[in-house]
Design a protein around this motif. Structure first.
Motif, mmCIF file in Angstrom:
data_model
loop_
_atom_site.group_PDB
_atom_site.id
_atom_site.type_symbol
_atom_site.label_atom_id
_atom_site.label_comp_id
_atom_site.label_asym_id
_atom_site.label_seq_id
_atom_site.Cartn_x
_atom_site.Cartn_y
_atom_site.Cartn_z
ATOM 1 N N GLN A 1 -45.012 12.381 -8.486
ATOM 2 C CA GLN A 1 -45.947 13.318 -7.857
ATOM 3 C C GLN A 1 -47.295 12.662 -7.593
ATOM 4 O OE1 GLN A 1 -45.845 16.509 -10.723
ATOM 5 N NE2 GLN A 1 -44.291 17.656 -9.588
ATOM 6 N N ALA A 2 -47.773 11.894 -8.556
ATOM 7 C CA ALA A 2 -49.070 11.222 -8.382
ATOM 8 C C ALA A 2 -49.002 10.207 -7.240
ATOM 9 C CB ALA A 2 -49.472 10.527 -9.682
ATOM 10 N N THR A 3 -47.867 9.526 -7.105
ATOM 11 C CA THR A 3 -47.683 8.568 -6.011
ATOM 12 C C THR A 3 -47.754 9.267 -4.666
ATOM 13 O OG1 THR A 3 -46.306 7.136 -7.410
ATOM 14 C CG2 THR A 3 -46.110 6.855 -5.025
ATOM 15 N N VAL A 4 -47.052 10.408 -4.552
ATOM 16 C CA VAL A 4 -47.043 11.172 -3.303
ATOM 17 C C VAL A 4 -48.433 11.700 -2.988
ATOM 18 C CG1 VAL A 4 -46.140 13.223 -2.149
ATOM 19 C CG2 VAL A 4 -44.610 11.784 -3.514
ATOM 20 N N VAL A 5 -49.095 12.265 -3.984
ATOM 21 C CA VAL A 5 -50.417 12.862 -3.754
ATOM 22 C C VAL A 5 -51.419 11.810 -3.305
ATOM 23 C CG1 VAL A 5 -52.376 13.997 -4.883
ATOM 24 C CG2 VAL A 5 -50.047 14.805 -5.309
ATOM 25 N N ALA A 6 -51.354 10.616 -3.867
ATOM 26 C CA ALA A 6 -52.283 9.552 -3.473
ATOM 27 C C ALA A 6 -52.136 9.228 -1.991
ATOM 28 C CB ALA A 6 -52.038 8.305 -4.323
ATOM 29 N N VAL A 7 -50.892 9.166 -1.502
ATOM 30 C CA VAL A 7 -50.668 8.872 -0.083
ATOM 31 C C VAL A 7 -51.115 10.050 0.778
ATOM 32 C CG1 VAL A 7 -48.942 8.341 1.664
ATOM 33 C CG2 VAL A 7 -48.756 7.321 -0.607
ATOM 34 N N GLN B 1 -55.330 12.773 4.567
ATOM 35 C CA GLN B 1 -56.009 14.067 4.688
ATOM 36 C C GLN B 1 -55.056 15.253 4.666
ATOM 37 O OE1 GLN B 1 -58.971 13.963 7.940
ATOM 38 N NE2 GLN B 1 -58.714 11.742 7.945
ATOM 39 N N GLY B 2 -53.966 15.107 3.926
ATOM 40 C CA GLY B 2 -53.056 16.232 3.736
ATOM 41 C C GLY B 2 -53.490 17.089 2.565
ATOM 42 N N HIS B 3 -52.909 18.272 2.493
ATOM 43 C CA HIS B 3 -53.241 19.242 1.449
ATOM 44 C C HIS B 3 -51.957 19.641 0.734
ATOM 45 C CE1 HIS B 3 -54.872 22.793 -0.536
ATOM 46 N NE2 HIS B 3 -53.893 23.526 0.001
ATOM 47 N N VAL B 4 -51.872 19.372 -0.570
ATOM 48 C CA VAL B 4 -50.703 19.776 -1.353
ATOM 49 C C VAL B 4 -50.822 21.261 -1.659
ATOM 50 C CG1 VAL B 4 -49.372 19.441 -3.461
ATOM 51 C CG2 VAL B 4 -50.438 17.472 -2.337
ATOM 52 N N ALA B 5 -49.937 22.061 -1.063
ATOM 53 C CA ALA B 5 -50.010 23.512 -1.227
ATOM 54 C C ALA B 5 -49.267 23.982 -2.465
ATOM 55 C CB ALA B 5 -49.439 24.209 0.012
ATOM 56 N N GLN B 6 -48.136 23.345 -2.771
ATOM 57 C CA GLN B 6 -47.335 23.762 -3.914
ATOM 58 C C GLN B 6 -46.560 22.594 -4.492
ATOM 59 O OE1 GLN B 6 -44.823 27.034 -2.385
ATOM 60 N NE2 GLN B 6 -45.691 28.332 -3.968
ATOM 61 N N TYR B 7 -46.381 22.642 -5.822
ATOM 62 C CA TYR B 7 -45.429 21.770 -6.499
ATOM 63 C C TYR B 7 -44.198 22.621 -6.791
ATOM 64 C CZ TYR B 7 -49.342 18.580 -7.213
ATOM 65 O OH TYR B 7 -50.399 17.735 -7.021
ATOM 66 N N LEU B 8 -43.066 22.238 -6.216
ATOM 67 C CA LEU B 8 -41.847 23.040 -6.317
ATOM 68 C C LEU B 8 -40.817 22.261 -7.124
ATOM 69 C CD1 LEU B 8 -41.829 24.083 -2.569
ATOM 70 C CD2 LEU B 8 -42.539 25.520 -4.486
ATOM 71 N N GLY B 9 -40.974 22.270 -8.441
ATOM 72 C CA GLY B 9 -40.088 21.470 -9.280
ATOM 73 C C GLY B 9 -40.313 20.001 -8.992
ATOM 74 N N ASP B 10 -39.297 19.346 -8.422
ATOM 75 C CA ASP B 10 -39.452 17.927 -8.069
ATOM 76 C C ASP B 10 -39.743 17.752 -6.580
ATOM 77 O OD1 ASP B 10 -37.008 18.493 -6.934
ATOM 78 O OD2 ASP B 10 -35.858 17.466 -8.484
ATOM 79 N N GLY B 11 -40.158 18.825 -5.918
ATOM 80 C CA GLY B 11 -40.547 18.760 -4.516
ATOM 81 C C GLY B 11 -42.005 19.117 -4.335
ATOM 82 N N LEU B 12 -42.544 18.747 -3.178
ATOM 83 C CA LEU B 12 -43.922 19.087 -2.844
ATOM 84 C C LEU B 12 -43.963 19.680 -1.441
ATOM 85 C CD1 LEU B 12 -44.060 16.104 -4.502
ATOM 86 C CD2 LEU B 12 -46.485 16.656 -4.371
ATOM 87 N N LEU B 13 -44.756 20.736 -1.299
ATOM 88 C CA LEU B 13 -45.026 21.372 -0.015
ATOM 89 C C LEU B 13 -46.423 20.949 0.408
ATOM 90 C CD1 LEU B 13 -44.608 23.484 2.270
ATOM 91 C CD2 LEU B 13 -45.435 25.218 0.646
#
Length: 243
Positions: free
Chosen positions: A97-103, A108-120
């Motif tokens: 998750q931290a790897t994805v969020v850093a990218v 300039q994306g916005h993480v709206a939800q953490y869905l288990g092992d997925g991200l919206l």
């Protein structure tokens, strides 16, 4: 009525949208309804309680906006959970998750939800711009590259990861949804649903996009036409492309 219908859908009560519309109830007048009024509209007792709790917290500042919505999902999480100690799995998921969020943050994306092992993830929110689709695709490619870099490290060799990424672009209504003590700022409309379905079509470590996203990025990326696909819950076949 579209905003009211989307709000009802967020509560799982979309079945009442037609009754509200037939009786002239809209986003501006729903707060005037009593329990007796809801009963006359055919709303079941339990659903009346949900509505009466949610109506005072209804966010009327919701806005229409074009977004590119990305779903990023970890491949093989069930297999990982069978092989790893729960604490070790938790650390791996957090690292992923931290790897994805850093990218995502870099583009300039916005993480709206953490869905288990997925991200919206949203691109074009909270700040709108014309390049959000291109940034979303660059972020998708960047996520795959970052995960591959992670896998090459010695510490990650025992648990290499793969992701699937899907995205769609379209008009949504962004606003606060939820009831009780839980509220989230989410985009409502068919775009998140299409993005989620497209993600399920992607092979591991690939980015698949809708025709709507593809039109916006033009010839900036090399894309392969995967043809029209029937997506669950979507009426019309959807043409998709692999970046």
């Amino acid at each position: 009525m579209e905003r009211l219908s989307l709000w009802l859908a967020s509560l799982g009560l979309e079945r009442y949208a037609a009754a509200f519309e037939q009786n002239g109830v809209d986003f501006g007048s729903i707060n005037l309804l009593s329990e007796h009024d809801l009963e006359k509209l055919g709303v079941l007792l339990g659903h009346r309680k949900i509505l009466l709790q949610a109506i005072p917290q209804l966010d009327r500042s919701a806005e229409r906006r074009q977004l590119t919505v990305m779903f990023c999902d970890l491949v093989g999480s069930t297999s990982l959970s069978n092989r790893l100690d729960p604490e070790e799995l938790r650390d791996i998921v957090r690292d992923y998750q931290a790897t994805v969020v850093a990218v995502v943050t870099r583009y300039q994306g916005h993480v709206a939800q953490y869905l288990g092992d997925g991200l919206l993830i949203y691109f074009g929110y909270p700040t709108a711009d014309e390049a959000s689709a291109e940034r979303a695709v660059r972020a998708g490619i960047g996520i795959i590259d970052a995960i591959e870099t992670r896998n090459r490290s010695t510490a990650s060799a025992t648990a290499p990861l793969s992701v699937r990424i899907g995205m769609d672009t379209g008009l949504v209504v962004v606003g606060q949804v939820g009831a009780g003590g839980r509220h989230e700022q989410l985009a409502l409309g068919d775009t998140p649903n299409v993005a989620a379905r497209i993600q399920s079509l992607a092979e591991p470590d690939t980015v698949v996009i809708s025709a709507r996203t593809h039109r916006l990025i033009g010839d900036v990326f090399d894309c392969t036409d995967l043809g029209e696909r029937t997506l669950k819950g979507i009426d019309q076949p959807t043409r998709v492309w692999r970046v």
